[in-house]
Design an enzyme around this catalytic site. Structure first.
Site: not given
Ligand code: NI
Length: 313
Positions: A128, A272
């Site tokens: 992400d 991430h």
């Molecule tokens: Ni996020």
């Protein structure tokens, strides 16, 4: 009598333990409460030259919230269903260029192993908050080397700066999802503002890729009726089942431990590629090959989120 009762207590305890275990593993994903970091990674990664790029590449993106520092980039997992869902109602100002998939279920839990049409143990890695120019390429290298396809939920503001990186992600066979324009907590916005957050990110993705995505993940997993309405029916809203908490500086060993404990067939792992604590995601880069090796060793096959959902239709 006493023995019998003791046996019952034992059974009850076991049942309670099972429920509790299930409950806690669920809520581990669903609860947050960590302090909202004010996107140090965003500033660390983006020198002042970027705003010019924003306006040149995406004029509309350079207006409004484009320069807001609120682009927080940490997933806190605040109350999202850890599964793929579709919101009801609402309209989306910018319909996807590609036809929306209308043959997907209106709701489907990625955790319902019983609904799977196959015996394959599959898992989807998701990254992400990117793209960026530091960690995204490192992650792409690992994925390429390990021959793993993943899914990237990207932030429009980042896409407007690193459109080429988004292109590379896509060209290397990974799936792309919308993660709003600037990683806003959508539950604090009006339905109209939520729609704008999503549409603006769509626009940036379209601009970079020439195509849209129907995948969406709410920042922090934070959603409510307003958000669902704005997300609309043509988008597939994606949560996660395993939160590595990599953004928080979690050690590679701890991440691996979370993966070992929480990953089940058809799971979705949250990691991430931008926006870690103090801008760092070095632990993610270190943990990723270990996570992949471990899951492969356990017989898991890596798929993208669309691949994961396709089998569940
Ligand atoms: Ni996020």
């Amino acid at each position: 009598m006493g023995r019998r009762r003791g046996w019952k207590v034992t059974v009850m305890s076991a049942v309670m333990l099972l429920i509790f275990t299930g409950y806690t593993s669920e809520t581990t994903v669903l609860t947050g409460g960590e302090p909202l970091l004010a996107g140090p990674g965003m500033t660390a990664d983006n020198a002042g030259e970027e705003s010019a790029v924003v306006s040149a590449k995406n004029p509309s993106a350079a207006t409004g919230k484009a320069s807001q520092p609120g682009a927080t980039t940490n997933e806190r997992g605040a109350g999202t269903p850890a599964a793929a869902t579709k919101a009801n109602g609402g309209t989306v100002a910018n319909p996807p260029l590609q036809p929306a998939k209308t043959d997907t279920p209106t709701s489907g839990s990625v955790k319902q192993a019983g609904t799977r049409k196959h015996d394959e143990k599959r898992v989807a890695l998701t990254f992400d908050d990117g793209p960026d120019k530091k960690y995204t390429p490192l992650i792409l290298e690992v994925l390429k080397k390990q021959e793993v396809k993943a899914t990237f939920f990207v932030v429009g503001l980042q896409v407007s700066k690193y459109g080429d990186m988004l292109k590379r992600i896509s060209e290397e066979g990974h799936a792309i999802g919308n993660h709003t324009w600037d990683h806003a907590d959508l539950t604090k916005r009006t339905t109209k503002e939520v729609a704008e957050e999503i549409d603006k990110a769509d626009e940036a993705i379209r601009h970079a890729l020439g195509k849209n995505t129907d995948l969406f993940r709410a920042p922090y997993g934070a959603t409510n009726d307003n958000v669902k309405q704005a997300v609309g029916q043509e988008r597939r809203s994606i949560g996660w089942t395993v939160d590595t908490r990599d953004w928080a500086g979690t050690t590679p060993a701890e991440m691996l431990e979370k993966v070992k404990k929480q990953t089940k067939p058809d799971g979705i792992i949250l990691m991430h590629c931008f926006g870690g604590k103090n801008g760092k995601l070095d632990n993610t880069i270190e943990a990723l090959p270990q996570v992949i090796d471990y899951l492969r060793g356990e017989g898991f096959t890596f798929v993208t989120v669309p691949e994961l959902l396709a089998e569940q239709a």
